[in-house]
Design an enzyme around this catalytic site. Structure first.
Site, short mmCIF file in Angstrom:
data_model
loop_
_atom_site.label_atom_id
_atom_site.label_comp_id
_atom_site.label_asym_id
_atom_site.label_seq_id
_atom_site.Cartn_x
_atom_site.Cartn_y
_atom_site.Cartn_z
N ALA A 74 111.90 40.19 49.74
CA ALA A 74 111.05 39.36 50.59
C ALA A 74 111.86 38.61 51.65
O ALA A 74 111.34 38.33 52.74
CB ALA A 74 110.25 38.37 49.75
N CYS A 329 121.06 22.26 42.15
CA CYS A 329 121.57 22.46 43.50
C CYS A 329 120.95 23.74 44.05
O CYS A 329 121.00 24.77 43.40
CB CYS A 329 123.08 22.64 43.49
SG CYS A 329 123.90 21.57 42.32
C1 LIG Z 1 111.71 34.81 45.81
C2 LIG Z 1 111.04 34.49 47.10
C3 LIG Z 1 111.53 34.98 48.31
C4 LIG Z 1 112.79 35.81 48.38
O1 LIG Z 1 112.57 37.08 47.88
P1 LIG Z 1 113.80 38.08 47.60
O2 LIG Z 1 113.13 39.36 47.27
O3 LIG Z 1 114.55 37.48 46.45
O4 LIG Z 1 114.60 38.16 48.84
C5 LIG Z 1 110.84 34.68 49.45
N1 LIG Z 1 109.73 33.93 49.42
C6 LIG Z 1 109.23 33.42 48.28
C7 LIG Z 1 107.99 32.62 48.30
C8 LIG Z 1 109.88 33.69 47.08
O5 LIG Z 1 109.39 33.18 45.95
#
Ligand SMILES: *Cc1c(COP(=O)(O)O)cnc(C)c1O
Length: 388
Positions: A74, A329
């Site tokens: 994401a 953190c």
């Molecule tokens: C975990 C998360 C991300 C990041 O996703 P990744 O696949 O770990 O890069 C982005 N937005 C939200 C709301 C998330 O919970």
């Protein structure tokens, strides 16, 4: 194993479901072909597997398979959406609207665009974590090219009124992006009914593998233009080059298939576990629920405790439960959660907070153990405080 703390941090990540792992395994060794290889069976079987996940994802959100662009997760999907739109539409306008409680993977690309001259409006949230739709309407301008609002928040689980936001954007011809990393597989999502133009997804928050995600990019009514942020072999219709990671893609598809099949029963079960946890914890004086009481992810409970030290609370809980706390953190620095302060919490309350992320493998026995230990920890910290 038995001495490991109870895992209640499902907003950070989830274990890979055994059924997902089983689906993935043949694609590491036996069916290892490159899905872009068109002249032999190794390529064909990998391509068929990729196609199947594309179809699963598309069906999950009421899109078409051609509208799914695989990414590493994401974070990358958010970057591709926000920077890709900024680059493709800057001649139309240079104004973007987002929200104070978004994930850093949305806020930081916006911050970066600001250094390039874009104007960013960051909407505040109300005390329950929801945005005020009339404020969004007022913030929209003729030069607004993008609105980015998450579907479900990763700290407080709050569900934004995505369909209403989509309608506001569609009426004004503004592109609407939603980060659905926490929402996919947990709540119904429909890009048509909700007027969503871009949607970021990830596998590892729904019992799929880490390192795989997708961006939904609308192709019709309207066709969304996106400037690629990674150039190369022209994969994913030129929007994201790089050899597709077939095993992860297979796992992503299986994870979504399972989540959708079990969504209704899992929602009921998790809601019950969350309510049981809150019922027990709310016996303590000076404990607050962060975020809207019902308009939230079924497995999310986020609380703040008055009059105790956040770091001490975190340390006290650690042996029994793996949770995320406001005093953890986020990078190298210890700072109170910006999401909780955006709700109007004091620094103390933002620090002395706990996010419980209940998931597929948690049981009601575990919830009872966690509740008892959390209550005992808070009471003991308060007692110590009155002694000094
Ligand atoms: C975990 C998360 C991300 C990041 O996703 P990744 O696949 O770990 O890069 C982005 N937005 C939200 C709301 C998330 O919970």
């Amino acid at each position: 194993m038995s001495h490991r703390p109870i895992y209640l941090d499902c907003h950070a990540t989830t274990p890979v479901d055994e059924r997902v792992l089983a689906a993935m395994l043949p694609y590491f060794t036996e069916k290892f072909g490159n899905p872009a290889s068109i002249s032999h069976v190794y390529g064909w079987e990998a391509e068929a597997a990729v196609k199947q996940t594309r179809e699963t994802l598309a069906a999950a959100i009421n899109a078409t398979p051609e509208e799914i662009v695989f990414t590493s997760g994401a974070t990358e999907a958010n970057n591709l959406a926000i920077k890709g739109i900024a680059e493709a539409y800057f001649q139309k306008g240079q104004h973007i609207i987002t929200v104070a409680t978004e994930h850093k993977a949305v806020l930081d690309p916006c911050q970066y665009l600001k250094t390039l001259g874009f104007e960013i409006t960051i909407l505040p949230v109300q005390q329950d974590g929801l945005i005020d739709l009339s404020q969004l309407e007022k913030a929209c301008r003729p030069e607004t090219i993008l609105v980015s609002v998450m579907a479900a928040n990763n700290e407080i689980g709050v569900l934004q009124p995505i369909a209403d936001i989509g309608k506001i954007c569609r009426d004004r011809n503004i592109i609407f992006h939603t980060d659905a990393a926490q929402a996919i597989g947990k709540i119904p999502l429909d890009v048509q009914a909700m007027n969503i133009d871009l949607m970021s997804l990830t596998a590892h928050k729904v019992y799929g593998p880490k390192g795989i995600g997708a961006l939904y990019v609308r192709r019709r009514n309207p066709r969304v233009q996106l400037a690629p942020q990674q150039h190369g072999g022209g994969h994913e219709r030129g929007m994201r080059s790089g050899t597709l990671y077939t095993p992860q893609i297979v796992g992503f598809g299986k994870a979504i298939e399972l989540a959708l099949a079990e969504q209704a029963t899992e929602t009921a079960r998790l809601t019950q576990l969350r309510e049981s946890l809150w019922k027990q914890l709310s016996q303590i004086a000076g404990i607050h629920l962060n975020g809207h009481p019902t308009q939230r992810l079924p497995g999310n409970l986020n609380i703040s405790v008055e009059g105790i030290d956040g770091a001490a609370l975190s340390l006290g809980l650690q042996p029994v439960m793996a949770v995320s706390s406001g005093s953890a953190c986020s990078s190298a620095v210890t700072a109170p959660s910006y999401v909780l302060t955006a709700l109007g919490n004091s620094e103390q309350l933002a620090y002395a907070s706990v996010r419980f992320g209940i998931g597929r493998f948690n049981t009601s026995e575990e919830i009872d153990i966690v509740a008892k230990h959390a209550i005992a920890t808070i009471q003991s910290l308060r007692k110590q405080k009155t002694l000094v």
